[in-house]
Design a protein around this motif. Structure first.
Motif, PDB file in Angstrom:
ATOM      1  N   ASP A  33       4.269   9.107  -1.327  1.00 18.75           N
ATOM      2  CA  ASP A  33       3.046   9.258  -2.133  1.00 18.75           C
ATOM      3  C   ASP A  33       3.182   8.935  -3.475  1.00 18.75           C
ATOM      4  N   LYS A  34       4.201   8.605  -4.074  1.00 16.81           N
ATOM      5  CA  LYS A  34       4.458   8.326  -5.606  1.00 16.81           C
ATOM      6  C   LYS A  34       4.052   6.669  -5.577  1.00 16.81           C
ATOM      7  N   ILE A  35       4.154   6.039  -4.562  1.00 17.26           N
ATOM      8  CA  ILE A  35       4.169   4.645  -4.414  1.00 17.26           C
ATOM      9  C   ILE A  35       2.881   4.060  -4.078  1.00 17.26           C
ATOM     10  N   SER A  36       2.440   2.891  -4.728  1.00 21.50           N
ATOM     11  CA  SER A  36       1.124   2.249  -4.298  1.00 21.50           C
ATOM     12  C   SER A  36       1.215   1.797  -2.805  1.00 21.50           C
ATOM     13  N   VAL A  37      -0.165   2.150  -2.087  1.00 23.20           N
ATOM     14  CA  VAL A  37      -0.114   1.449  -0.869  1.00 23.20           C
ATOM     15  C   VAL A  37      -0.975   0.176  -1.095  1.00 23.20           C
ATOM     16  N   LEU A  38      -0.349  -1.071  -0.738  1.00 20.59           N
ATOM     17  CA  LEU A  38      -1.221  -2.404  -1.093  1.00 20.59           C
ATOM     18  C   LEU A  38      -2.130  -2.730  -0.019  1.00 20.59           C
ATOM     19  N   ALA A  39      -1.755  -2.108   1.221  1.00 18.94           N
ATOM     20  CA  ALA A  39      -2.724  -2.469   2.376  1.00 18.94           C
ATOM     21  C   ALA A  39      -2.441  -1.714   3.570  1.00 18.94           C
ATOM     22  N   GLY A  40      -3.470  -1.676   4.555  1.00 15.75           N
ATOM     23  CA  GLY A  40      -3.318  -0.843   5.799  1.00 15.75           C
ATOM     24  C   GLY A  40      -2.410  -1.512   6.787  1.00 15.75           C
ATOM     25  N   GLN A  41      -2.485  -2.991   6.589  1.00 20.23           N
ATOM     26  CA  GLN A  41      -1.486  -3.969   7.479  1.00 20.23           C
ATOM     27  C   GLN A  41      -0.940  -4.825   6.305  1.00 20.23           C
ATOM     28  N   TYR A  42      -0.692  -5.943   6.460  1.00 21.56           N
ATOM     29  CA  TYR A  42       0.058  -6.969   5.417  1.00 21.56           C
ATOM     30  C   TYR A  42      -1.184  -7.325   4.299  1.00 21.56           C
ATOM     31  N   PRO A  43      -0.877  -7.143   3.025  1.00 24.46           N
ATOM     32  CA  PRO A  43      -1.801  -7.456   1.908  1.00 24.46           C
ATOM     33  C   PRO A  43      -1.780  -8.861   1.897  1.00 24.46           C
ATOM     34  N   SER A  44      -2.990  -9.032   1.387  1.00 23.60           N
ATOM     35  CA  SER A  44      -3.211 -10.406   0.896  1.00 23.60           C
ATOM     36  C   SER A  44      -2.216 -11.178  -0.211  1.00 23.60           C
ATOM     37  N   LYS A  45      -2.027 -12.389  -0.287  1.00 24.48           N
ATOM     38  CA  LYS A  45      -1.044 -12.775  -1.133  1.00 24.48           C
ATOM     39  C   LYS A  45      -1.518 -12.636  -2.527  1.00 24.48           C
ATOM     40  N   GLU A  46      -2.967 -12.431  -2.835  1.00 25.99           N
ATOM     41  CA  GLU A  46      -3.368 -12.044  -4.190  1.00 25.99           C
ATOM     42  C   GLU A  46      -2.967 -10.720  -4.484  1.00 25.99           C
ATOM     43  N   VAL A  47      -3.100  -9.649  -3.515  1.00 24.37           N
ATOM     44  CA  VAL A  47      -2.883  -8.287  -3.621  1.00 24.37           C
ATOM     45  C   VAL A  47      -1.247  -8.328  -3.978  1.00 24.37           C
ATOM     46  N   PHE A  48      -0.596  -8.913  -3.258  1.00 24.33           N
ATOM     47  CA  PHE A  48       0.842  -8.643  -3.206  1.00 24.33           C
ATOM     48  C   PHE A  48       1.480  -9.300  -4.491  1.00 24.33           C
ATOM     49  N   MET A  49       0.856 -10.547  -4.756  1.00 24.22           N
ATOM     50  CA  MET A  49       1.384 -11.197  -6.268  1.00 24.22           C
ATOM     51  C   MET A  49       0.857 -10.282  -7.406  1.00 24.22           C
ATOM     52  N   ALA A  50      -0.381  -9.621  -7.307  1.00 16.86           N
ATOM     53  CA  ALA A  50      -0.769  -8.805  -8.414  1.00 16.86           C
ATOM     54  C   ALA A  50       0.187  -7.436  -8.478  1.00 16.86           C
ATOM     55  N   ALA A  51       0.899  -7.153  -7.681  1.00 15.87           N
ATOM     56  CA  ALA A  51       1.992  -6.097  -7.906  1.00 15.87           C
ATOM     57  C   ALA A  51       3.366  -6.411  -8.712  1.00 15.87           C
ATOM     58  N   ALA A  52       3.418  -7.785  -8.847  1.00 19.23           N
ATOM     59  CA  ALA A  52       4.420  -8.382  -9.674  1.00 19.23           C
ATOM     60  C   ALA A  52       5.682  -7.937  -9.172  1.00 19.23           C
ATOM     61  N   PRO A  53       5.917  -8.297  -7.747  1.00 20.26           N
ATOM     62  CA  PRO A  53       7.375  -7.713  -7.202  1.00 20.26           C
ATOM     63  C   PRO A  53       8.302  -8.835  -7.362  1.00 20.26           C
ATOM     64  N   ASP A  54       9.549  -8.306  -7.451  1.00 17.16           N
ATOM     65  CA  ASP A  54      10.645  -9.208  -7.487  1.00 17.16           C
ATOM     66  C   ASP A  54      11.489  -9.113  -6.187  1.00 17.16           C
ATOM     67  N   PHE A  55      11.196  -8.375  -5.197  1.00 22.84           N
ATOM     68  CA  PHE A  55      11.890  -8.272  -4.096  1.00 22.84           C
ATOM     69  C   PHE A  55      10.765  -7.709  -2.911  1.00 22.84           C
ATOM     70  N   ALA A  56      10.813  -8.449  -1.981  1.00 28.25           N
ATOM     71  CA  ALA A  56      10.094  -8.109  -0.618  1.00 28.25           C
ATOM     72  C   ALA A  56      10.890  -7.991   0.587  1.00 28.25           C
ATOM     73  N   TYR A  57      10.795  -6.560   1.176  1.00 26.21           N
ATOM     74  CA  TYR A  57      11.303  -6.412   2.468  1.00 26.21           C
ATOM     75  C   TYR A  57      10.668  -5.745   3.523  1.00 26.21           C
ATOM     76  N   ALA A  58      10.739  -6.662   4.426  1.00 26.50           N
ATOM     77  CA  ALA A  58       9.825  -6.815   5.760  1.00 26.50           C
ATOM     78  C   ALA A  58      10.689  -6.420   7.021  1.00 26.50           C
ATOM     79  N   GLY A  59       9.925  -5.691   7.775  1.00 26.21           N
ATOM     80  CA  GLY A  59      10.565  -5.187   8.783  1.00 26.21           C
ATOM     81  C   GLY A  59      10.504  -6.299  10.090  1.00 26.21           C
TER      82      GLY A  59
END
Length: 329
Positions: free
Chosen positions: A101-127
């Motif tokens: 609950d402390k972490i932002s939920v970016l999308a119900g499924q995969y986020p758009s590229k824009e939403v993903f990049m807006a989070a300024a991630p340095d690492f993405a871990y996918a199942g």
């Protein structure tokens, strides 16, 4: 009697100062080598799904994509290193809800590229590998050019994965985030729980035959050479379609009848309710003579328990208690 003269005061002070300086240097060196953060300075190199990567330091702004990847991170206590998550199959494990609950939920499924990049991630871990395609976030190579490193759960994207493959994924994430001891403890805890379940089962003279029902009316969609089959084998049973060289596949109802399962595992997810799935199975005249249908022997697994993450003990306990109700509670 020979007299000894005292050394001049400046010489005494100089010697004392040098002793203090040497002591300080020694203490400084000890503190430096015993500092846990010192290990973070060593680059971690590994190969993931054929992609060679180097992590000069632990990621600080990770985004997880798919529930089982998210739960691996939370099980390792890495929520403070996460800036986003996405794509739950069902509810997060209750033991991790406060962290989640402390972490932002970016999308119900995969986020758009824009939403993903807006989070300024340095690492993405996918199942699942599908996270990194043109339809979703783009390729891993494209993300790397933008400074983002990635990891795909190998055990979810290879034929015939085992629990040992899941352990390796957990240990790899532990290395990337410099929490190796936590990862090893998590793996050992899962091993102990699996061992306990197998001990409760004891000797099985004839392996129960299991049919996994995912979905489908005209033709059933079922598990074949995949992780679920490995879990079924761990609890000393047999998936009736383990001879098909696919992960999930369509089969015929006639072949289900021919292989005559003792138990049916129903995967509970999606738009079709569990009640509707049970109703379909019980209403098919062709299945009336199947042992599992005659005895109404159903085991229900949420899709998240069938994924290659930290839920193996939950899945195995559910399977074992349904297969051997007099042995495993």
């Amino acid at each position: 009697m020979k007299k000894y003269s005292k050394p001049a005061l400046p010489l005494v002070m100089l010697a004392l100062a040098m002793m203090l300086l040497l002591s300080a240097c020694a203490a400084g060196n000890t503190a430096q080598t015993s500092d846990p953060s010192a290990t973070n300075k060593t680059s971690v190199e590994l190969e993931n799904m054929g992609v060679k990567m180097a992590f000069p330091e632990a990621p600080k702004r990770a985004v997880t994509l798919n529930q089982h990847a998210t739960e691996v991170m939370l099980a390792l206590g890495l929520e403070s290193s996460m800036v986003g998550t996405a794509y739950l199959d069902d509810q997060i494990l209750p033991k991790y809800k406060a962290q989640y609950d402390k972490i932002s939920v970016l999308a119900g499924q995969y986020p758009s590229k824009e939403v993903f990049m807006a989070a300024a991630p340095d690492f993405a871990y996918a199942g699942w590998q599908s996270a990194f395609n043109d339809k979703n976030l783009g390729s891993r190579e494209e993300l790397a050019k933008q400074g983002g490193l990635t990891y795909v759960q190998e055990s979810s994207n290879k034929p015939g994965p085992t629990l040992e493959n899941v352990y390796q994924d957990i240990l790899s994430i532990g290395r990337i985030f410099r929490v190796e001891e936590r990862a090893e403890k998590l793996v050992n805890d899962i091993r102990e729980q699996v061992k306990s379940i197998q001990t409760q089962i004891g000797v099985v003279e004839q392996a129960p035959k299991v049919f996994v029902y995912d979905s489908g009316e005209d033709k059933p969609f079922t598990a074949a050479d995949n992780y679920l089959t490995s879990l079924i084998e761990i609890v000393k049973a047999k998936n009736i379609f383990d001879d098909i060289d696919k992960s999930f596949t369509e089969v015929s109802w006639e072949e289900v009848v021919n292989r005559n399962p003792d138990v049916i595992v129903i995967l509970d997810y999606g738009d079709t309710s569990l009640a509707d799935k049970e109703k379909l199975l019980l209403s098919k005249p062709a299945l009336a003579g199947v042992e599992a249908i005659k005895n109404k022997r159903f085991i229900v697994l949420p899709l998240s328990a069938a994924a290659e993450g930290v839920r193996a003990p939950i899945a195995l306990k559910t399977l074992a208690s349904g297969l051997y109700p007099n042995k495993v509670k």
